[in-house]
Design an enzyme around this catalytic site. Structure first.
Site, PDB file in Angstrom:
ATOM      1  N   ASN A 152       0.722  -1.050  -0.133  1.00 41.60           N
ATOM      2  CA  ASN A 152      -0.162   0.119  -0.057  1.00 41.60           C
ATOM      3  C   ASN A 152       0.763   1.455  -0.069  1.00 41.60           C
ATOM      4  O   ASN A 152       0.415   2.163  -0.492  1.00 41.60           O
ATOM      5  CB  ASN A 152      -1.038  -0.002   1.094  1.00 41.60           C
ATOM      6  CG  ASN A 152      -0.565  -0.078   2.446  1.00 41.60           C
ATOM      7  OD1 ASN A 152       0.564  -0.533   2.699  1.00 41.60           O
ATOM      8  ND2 ASN A 152      -1.419   0.078   3.530  1.00 41.60           N
ATOM      9  N   SER A 230      -0.551  -7.583   7.287  1.00 41.10           N
ATOM     10  CA  SER A 230      -1.876  -7.729   8.066  1.00 41.10           C
ATOM     11  C   SER A 230      -1.392  -8.541   9.366  1.00 41.10           C
ATOM     12  O   SER A 230      -0.517  -9.086   9.442  1.00 41.10           O
ATOM     13  CB  SER A 230      -2.884  -8.568   7.264  1.00 41.10           C
ATOM     14  OG  SER A 230      -1.948  -9.912   6.890  1.00 41.10           O
ATOM     15  N   LEU A 252       1.341  -3.993  12.037  1.00 45.42           N
ATOM     16  CA  LEU A 252       0.250  -4.893  11.613  1.00 45.42           C
ATOM     17  C   LEU A 252      -1.104  -3.815  11.360  1.00 45.42           C
ATOM     18  O   LEU A 252      -0.978  -2.860  11.001  1.00 45.42           O
ATOM     19  CB  LEU A 252      -0.187  -5.900  12.600  1.00 45.42           C
ATOM     20  CG  LEU A 252       1.159  -6.789  12.968  1.00 45.42           C
ATOM     21  CD1 LEU A 252       0.700  -7.778  13.924  1.00 45.42           C
ATOM     22  CD2 LEU A 252       1.798  -7.506  11.803  1.00 45.42           C
ATOM     23  N   CYS A 285      -3.174   1.290   6.798  1.00 38.12           N
ATOM     24  CA  CYS A 285      -3.474   0.750   8.418  1.00 38.12           C
ATOM     25  C   CYS A 285      -4.209   1.821   9.256  1.00 38.12           C
ATOM     26  O   CYS A 285      -4.768   1.432  10.123  1.00 38.12           O
ATOM     27  CB  CYS A 285      -2.195   0.147   8.746  1.00 38.12           C
ATOM     28  SG  CYS A 285      -0.712   1.391   8.641  1.00 38.12           S
ATOM     29  N   GLU A 459       8.350   2.538  14.410  1.00 38.85           N
ATOM     30  CA  GLU A 459       9.166   2.803  13.302  1.00 38.85           C
ATOM     31  C   GLU A 459       9.161   4.272  13.191  1.00 38.85           C
ATOM     32  O   GLU A 459       8.392   5.154  13.440  1.00 38.85           O
ATOM     33  CB  GLU A 459       8.764   2.171  12.044  1.00 38.85           C
ATOM     34  CG  GLU A 459       8.829   0.782  11.766  1.00 38.85           C
ATOM     35  CD  GLU A 459       8.480   0.080  10.633  1.00 38.85           C
ATOM     36  OE1 GLU A 459       7.591   0.792   9.940  1.00 38.85           O
ATOM     37  OE2 GLU A 459       9.150  -0.803   9.993  1.00 38.85           O
TER      38      GLU A 459
HETATM   39  P1  NAP Z   1      -0.208  -9.147   3.766  1.00 36.27           P
HETATM   40  O1  NAP Z   1      -0.967  -9.708   2.895  1.00 36.27           O
HETATM   41  O2  NAP Z   1       0.152  -9.432   5.298  1.00 36.27           O
HETATM   42  O3  NAP Z   1       1.311  -9.143   3.152  1.00 36.27           O
HETATM   43  C1  NAP Z   1       2.399  -8.256   3.659  1.00 36.27           C
HETATM   44  C2  NAP Z   1       3.901  -9.049   3.074  1.00 36.27           C
HETATM   45  O4  NAP Z   1       3.769 -10.266   3.670  1.00 36.27           O
HETATM   46  C3  NAP Z   1       3.795  -9.093   1.815  1.00 36.27           C
HETATM   47  O5  NAP Z   1       4.987  -8.863   1.096  1.00 36.27           O
HETATM   48  C4  NAP Z   1       3.397 -10.772   1.665  1.00 36.27           C
HETATM   49  O6  NAP Z   1       3.675 -11.321   0.353  1.00 36.27           O
HETATM   50  C5  NAP Z   1       4.027 -11.037   2.634  1.00 36.27           C
HETATM   51  N1  NAP Z   1       3.575 -12.446   3.164  1.00 36.27           N
HETATM   52  C6  NAP Z   1       2.201 -12.619   3.119  1.00 36.27           C
HETATM   53  N2  NAP Z   1       1.907 -13.959   3.301  1.00 36.27           N
HETATM   54  C7  NAP Z   1       3.269 -14.540   3.732  1.00 36.27           C
HETATM   55  C8  NAP Z   1       3.855 -15.750   4.370  1.00 36.27           C
HETATM   56  N3  NAP Z   1       2.977 -16.553   4.622  1.00 36.27           N
HETATM   57  N4  NAP Z   1       5.122 -15.868   4.408  1.00 36.27           N
HETATM   58  C9  NAP Z   1       5.934 -14.594   4.255  1.00 36.27           C
HETATM   59  N5  NAP Z   1       5.429 -13.593   3.677  1.00 36.27           N
HETATM   60  C10 NAP Z   1       4.166 -13.584   3.614  1.00 36.27           C
HETATM   61  O7  NAP Z   1      -0.494  -7.537   3.926  1.00 36.27           O
HETATM   62  P2  NAP Z   1      -0.869  -6.605   2.464  1.00 36.27           P
HETATM   63  O8  NAP Z   1      -2.231  -6.916   1.923  1.00 36.27           O
HETATM   64  O9  NAP Z   1       0.328  -6.623   1.793  1.00 36.27           O
HETATM   65  O10 NAP Z   1      -0.914  -5.076   3.283  1.00 36.27           O
HETATM   66  C11 NAP Z   1      -2.273  -4.656   3.896  1.00 36.27           C
HETATM   67  C12 NAP Z   1      -2.158  -4.746   5.538  1.00 36.27           C
HETATM   68  O11 NAP Z   1      -0.975  -4.193   5.946  1.00 36.27           O
HETATM   69  C13 NAP Z   1      -3.232  -4.322   6.292  1.00 36.27           C
HETATM   70  O12 NAP Z   1      -3.482  -5.180   7.104  1.00 36.27           O
HETATM   71  C14 NAP Z   1      -2.543  -3.015   6.654  1.00 36.27           C
HETATM   72  O13 NAP Z   1      -3.102  -2.654   7.790  1.00 36.27           O
HETATM   73  C15 NAP Z   1      -1.155  -3.472   6.876  1.00 36.27           C
HETATM   74  N6  NAP Z   1      -0.318  -2.280   7.028  1.00 36.27           N
HETATM   75  C16 NAP Z   1       0.252  -1.968   8.126  1.00 36.27           C
HETATM   76  C17 NAP Z   1       1.055  -0.831   8.447  1.00 36.27           C
HETATM   77  C18 NAP Z   1       1.565  -0.373   9.826  1.00 36.27           C
HETATM   78  O14 NAP Z   1       2.371   0.370   9.791  1.00 36.27           O
HETATM   79  N7  NAP Z   1       0.930  -0.845  10.910  1.00 36.27           N
HETATM   80  C19 NAP Z   1       1.367  -0.131   7.623  1.00 36.27           C
HETATM   81  C20 NAP Z   1       0.873  -0.462   6.150  1.00 36.27           C
HETATM   82  C21 NAP Z   1       0.023  -1.585   6.079  1.00 36.27           C
HETATM   83  P3  NAP Z   1       2.578 -11.934  -0.580  1.00 36.27           P
HETATM   84  O15 NAP Z   1       1.566 -10.942  -0.918  1.00 36.27           O
HETATM   85  O16 NAP Z   1       3.401 -12.575  -1.709  1.00 36.27           O
HETATM   86  O17 NAP Z   1       2.029 -13.124   0.341  1.00 36.27           O
END
Ligand code: NAP
Length: 479
Positions: A152, A230, A252, A285, A459
């Site tokens: 994102n 996530s 997260l 997020c 961070e």
């Molecule tokens: P995501 O599905 O959790 O993926 C995040 C990263 O993890 C991606 O690079 C993804 O690659 C990888 N990943 C997923 N499954 C994995 C596994 N089993 N093993 C290793 N790596 C894995 O999240 P997203 O859809 O990209 O991003 C949206 C989420 O991020 C939302 O929940 C948002 O709230 C959160 N977020 C949090 C913050 C914060 O600072 N708190 C900031 C921005 C976003 P793949 O897609 O290839 O699986």
């Protein structure tokens, strides 16, 4: 797009995946493939890990000033290329160009901030209570890190980790999200140009995240995971980190409450709501997920917000005058559609939006829902789209209780003209950050992060570098 690297970046060289695999990158505004990038597998991950491990000892001993100057040069290069980086990001992620330019500046700012922090790593000297022993306290880099980032904020989520890791003297393997690998590869090119030594940053783009990440987390040579994504995936990775007892920083998900008290300035609250809800099309997020508005203002707030959101221009992020780009992919849009249908099915009124447009691209219109039933699913899950759910409350205790009734605790927003109420509610909310009469809390100089299931660690800010440093002390008895 043609001059952006599309290979893996390992040990300072660009290379194909060992099995020559590639995966496609789509433009979410059209659904068309805009590039193919190398698709790393476990073998490539091991090579990247080896490069990071081999580079760690020398890199950890570099002069802080040298690390600082690399970051400073990278900051300047990014600012000199705002337009091209913004276009790249919009092409693979969809956000309107103006927001993408804003993200380039925001992302670069983490390099500038950590360039300044690199030369402020301190230690200590103390006389222990026995009066005899001296303590020499020092800091050292954690060691090789694995950085996993979401799609994102493709640049900022990278620099927010890479900046402090470089400043602290850590080497790293970065695994960006498969939807947005090009921004991460561009970043690697910039850092190389800025003089980052070979092997300090290695980038493995992959469509096989599990196969690449798990062996590194369990292997015992990587010392830290810094993850943004996530809560669901974060939880899984935390379990994988247990084997080798890794340090972790976990940024997260969120479920932010946006509270408008009866003494708020309604116009300012609507302005703040536009930012807190619609930055990044709601794919943040920090996005306000639940709008709690005092009964005396709820009708007016809902109407004003619907007027403003309904007037926004939806279209490809690269087009002039567009406010709302496409969502990231079909699955992201389907989730938003389901949440709106669920809320409407439980009696919510749709004041604007709510109808998916025809045609290519993953567009969804800005949508305002009122009279949302508390059992609606969007109350307990991240919407991650341009949908505002307005709820009514009557008193302060009630709204704080309802705002905190979620497993997440990333951020909250409070609108009130009363200073003591702002402080009281700001203190009470179970979150890591509170925006008081503002819809934006993100700032490289402030500690970003959440509590409860929104994560571990922070961070940015003064503490951002701490996540990449260990303590060590020498005990020296003096005769
Ligand atoms: P995501 O599905 O959790 O993926 C995040 C990263 O993890 C991606 O690079 C993804 O690659 C990888 N990943 C997923 N499954 C994995 C596994 N089993 N093993 C290793 N790596 C894995 O999240 P997203 O859809 O990209 O991003 C949206 C989420 O991020 C939302 O929940 C948002 O709230 C959160 N977020 C949090 C913050 C914060 O600072 N708190 C900031 C921005 C976003 P793949 O897609 O290839 O699986």
């Amino acid at each position: 797009m043609n001059d952006v690297p599309k290979q893996l970046f390992i040990g300072g060289s660009w290379r194909d995946a060992a099995d020559a695999a590639t995966f496609p990158v789509d433009d979410p505004a059209t659904g068309l493939v805009i590039a193919r990038v190398a698709d790393a597998g476990p073998k490539d991950a091991r090579l990247a890990e080896e490069a990071a491990v081999a580079a760690q000892p020398d890199w950890g001993r570099t002069a802080p000033r040298e690390r600082s100057e690399i970051l400073r040069r990278a900051y300047e290069i990014m600012l000199s290329r705002v337009d091209e980086l913004a276009l790249l990001m919009t092409s693979e992620m969809g956000k309107p160009l103006a927001q993408a330019r804003g993200e380039v500046a925001y992302a670069a700012e983490f390099f500038r901030w950590f360039a300044e922090e690199a030369v402020r790593i301190d230690g200590g000297y103390g006389v222990l209570p026995d009066g005899r022993t001296r303590m020499v306290l020092m800091r050292r880099p954690v060691g090789p890190c694995l950085l996993v980032t979401p799609w994102n904020f493709p640049l900022a989520m990278g620099t927010r980790k890479i900046g402090p890791a470089i400043a602290a003297g850590c080497t790293m393997v970065l695994k960006p999200a498969p939807q947005t690998p090009l921004s991460a590869l561009a970043l690697a090119g910039i850092l190389r140009e800025a003089g980052l030594p070979d092997g300090v940053l290695n980038v493995v783009t992959t469509s096989r995240a599990g196969e690449v990440v798990e062996p590194l987390l369990r292997g015992g040579r990587i010392r830290k995971l810094s993850f943004t994504g996530s809560t669901e995936v974060g939880r899984l990775l935390l379990a994988q980190c247990a084997d080798a007892v890794l340090r972790t920083s976990m940024e997260l998900g969120g479920n932010a409450p946006f509270i408008v008290f009866e003494d708020a300035d309604p116009a300012a609250a609507v302005d703040g709501a536009m930012t807190a809800k619609l930055r990044n099309m709601g794919e943040a997020c920090t996005a306000a997920n639940r709008f709690f508005v005092h009964r005396s203002l709820a009708g007016e707030f809902g109407r004003r917000l619907a007027d403003r959101m309904g007037a926004l221009v939806v279209g490809p992020g690269t087009a002039e005058g567009v406010d709302i780009g496409p969502l990231i992919d079909g699955a992201g849009r389907a989730k938003v559609e389901d949440l709106v249908a669920d809320a409407a099915g439980r009696g919510a009124r749709v004041l604007t939006g709510g109808i998916t447009p025809d045609g290519p691209g993953h567009f969804y219109p800005p949508t305002v829902l009122t009279e949302v039933h508390p059992a609606s699913r969007l109350m307990q899950t991240e919407i991650f789209g341009p949908v505002a759910a307005v709820l009514v409350f009557d008193d302060e205790d009630e709204v704080v209780r309802r705002a905190d009734d979620t497993p997440w605790g990333l951020v909250g927003y409070v609108y009130t003209e009363g200073l003591d109420r702002a402080l009281r509610v700001g203190e009470r909310l179970d979150v890591g950050m509170v925006g008081v009469n503002t819809g934006l809390v993100s700032n490289p100089a402030a500690p970003f992060g959440g509590i409860k299931q929104s994560g571990l660690g922070r961070e940015g800010g003064r503490v951002g570098i701490e996540e990449f440093l260990e303590y060590k002390y020498l005990a020296v008895p003096v005769r």
